[in-house]
Design a protein around this motif. Sequence first.
Motif, PDB file in Angstrom:
ATOM      1  N   ARG A 193      10.469  -4.670   0.034  1.00  0.00           N
ATOM      2  CA  ARG A 193      11.535  -3.680   0.151  1.00  0.00           C
ATOM      3  C   ARG A 193      12.805  -4.170  -0.546  1.00  0.00           C
ATOM      4  N   GLU A 194      13.083  -5.473  -0.455  1.00  0.00           N
ATOM      5  CA  GLU A 194      14.262  -6.042  -1.108  1.00  0.00           C
ATOM      6  C   GLU A 194      14.099  -6.095  -2.618  1.00  0.00           C
ATOM      7  N   ALA A 195      12.873  -6.345  -3.081  1.00  0.00           N
ATOM      8  CA  ALA A 195      12.642  -6.557  -4.505  1.00  0.00           C
ATOM      9  C   ALA A 195      12.408  -5.285  -5.299  1.00  0.00           C
ATOM     10  N   VAL A 196      11.824  -4.273  -4.655  1.00  0.00           N
ATOM     11  CA  VAL A 196      11.377  -3.064  -5.363  1.00  0.00           C
ATOM     12  C   VAL A 196      12.363  -1.921  -5.126  1.00  0.00           C
ATOM     13  N   PRO A 197      12.882  -1.303  -6.195  1.00  0.00           N
ATOM     14  CA  PRO A 197      13.913  -0.272  -6.030  1.00  0.00           C
ATOM     15  C   PRO A 197      13.399   1.130  -5.711  1.00  0.00           C
ATOM     16  N   VAL A 198      12.082   1.291  -5.577  1.00  0.00           N
ATOM     17  CA  VAL A 198      11.520   2.610  -5.259  1.00  0.00           C
ATOM     18  C   VAL A 198      10.837   2.544  -3.896  1.00  0.00           C
ATOM     19  N   PRO A 199      10.583   3.688  -3.257  1.00  0.00           N
ATOM     20  CA  PRO A 199       9.924   3.686  -1.948  1.00  0.00           C
ATOM     21  C   PRO A 199       8.555   3.018  -1.998  1.00  0.00           C
ATOM     22  N   LEU A 200       8.220   2.334  -0.902  1.00  0.00           N
ATOM     23  CA  LEU A 200       6.922   1.671  -0.761  1.00  0.00           C
ATOM     24  C   LEU A 200       5.953   2.581  -0.021  1.00  0.00           C
ATOM     25  N   VAL A 201       4.676   2.499  -0.406  1.00  0.00           N
ATOM     26  CA  VAL A 201       3.641   3.348   0.180  1.00  0.00           C
ATOM     27  C   VAL A 201       2.569   2.468   0.818  1.00  0.00           C
ATOM     28  N   LEU A 202       2.163   2.838   2.029  1.00  0.00           N
ATOM     29  CA  LEU A 202       1.109   2.117   2.735  1.00  0.00           C
ATOM     30  C   LEU A 202      -0.172   2.940   2.695  1.00  0.00           C
TER      31      LEU A 202
END
Length: 293
Positions: free
Chosen positions: A195-204
């Motif tokens: 979450r800190e490294a990636v500027p787009v929403p994360l998907v599970l």
Amino acid sequence: MPLIGTGETVAAAVAAGHAAAAFNVIQLEHAEAIIAGAEAAGAPVILQISENAVRYHGALAPLARAALAAGERAGTAVSVHLDHVTEPALVEEALHLGVHSVMFDASTLGYAENVKATAEVVARCHDAGVWVEAELGEVGGKDGVHAPGVRTDPAEAAAYTAATGVDALAVAVGTSHAMLTRDAALDHALIAALREAVPVPLVLHGSSGVSDDGLTEAVRHGMTKINISTHLNNAFTTAVRDHLAAHPAVVDPRKYLGAGRHAVATEVTRLLGILRPGPDGPGPNGPRPDGTD
């Protein structure tokens, strides 16, 4: 209520600090049930159609048009998403049909090939105003990026996102597809680092294997879009089996499919209470007092 873009649904979830729920549609009863469950929860919902479901039906158009039509009649905001697409031709068909978003899956390719193929799909979809999700993966393995033990590297994920221009990224943090038990052990520290490294929403992906508490923690640590399929299929099939066992003479498919549809709607409402908790935690449709599902 009008259909809305998947990007709008996900952006609203980011702003509110909760999750956007995406449930897989295999047949019309799934779409109807998911929408009914979302209406009862007063929540937006994403209807997902996988490439495997397209193969089952022999074409995308019948199921996609049915999902879009059901969404147009819904009493809550609905988006339609094409999931785990590996063929650019199917992406093109989805764009012509008016699907709101695409998850392009080049995770079985090497990193450079994945970046190249995904960037091309992203450029085409963005030209059409369509939101794109993608994922990192490894060569080989049935589950690819979601095989047990695979983990996404935060630095590589950040570089991949920048190189491809994707709008959301599916990451490997401990889930696996098609789990029938809800005992997947998520790496919450890795979710937070991603979450800190990636500027787009994360998907599970593979969220069917995650417990209620695990889903809550995943969202708290930074997951935004939660995909659930097998868990709802289990609810559907169990209800159909129970109905047929109790009524062995029934031959009208509306009777037993209706039981499955009701079971899925009920579970969608409950899950949305977990993924979109109120200020005091999961709402009235959250975990039962005895802890059962």
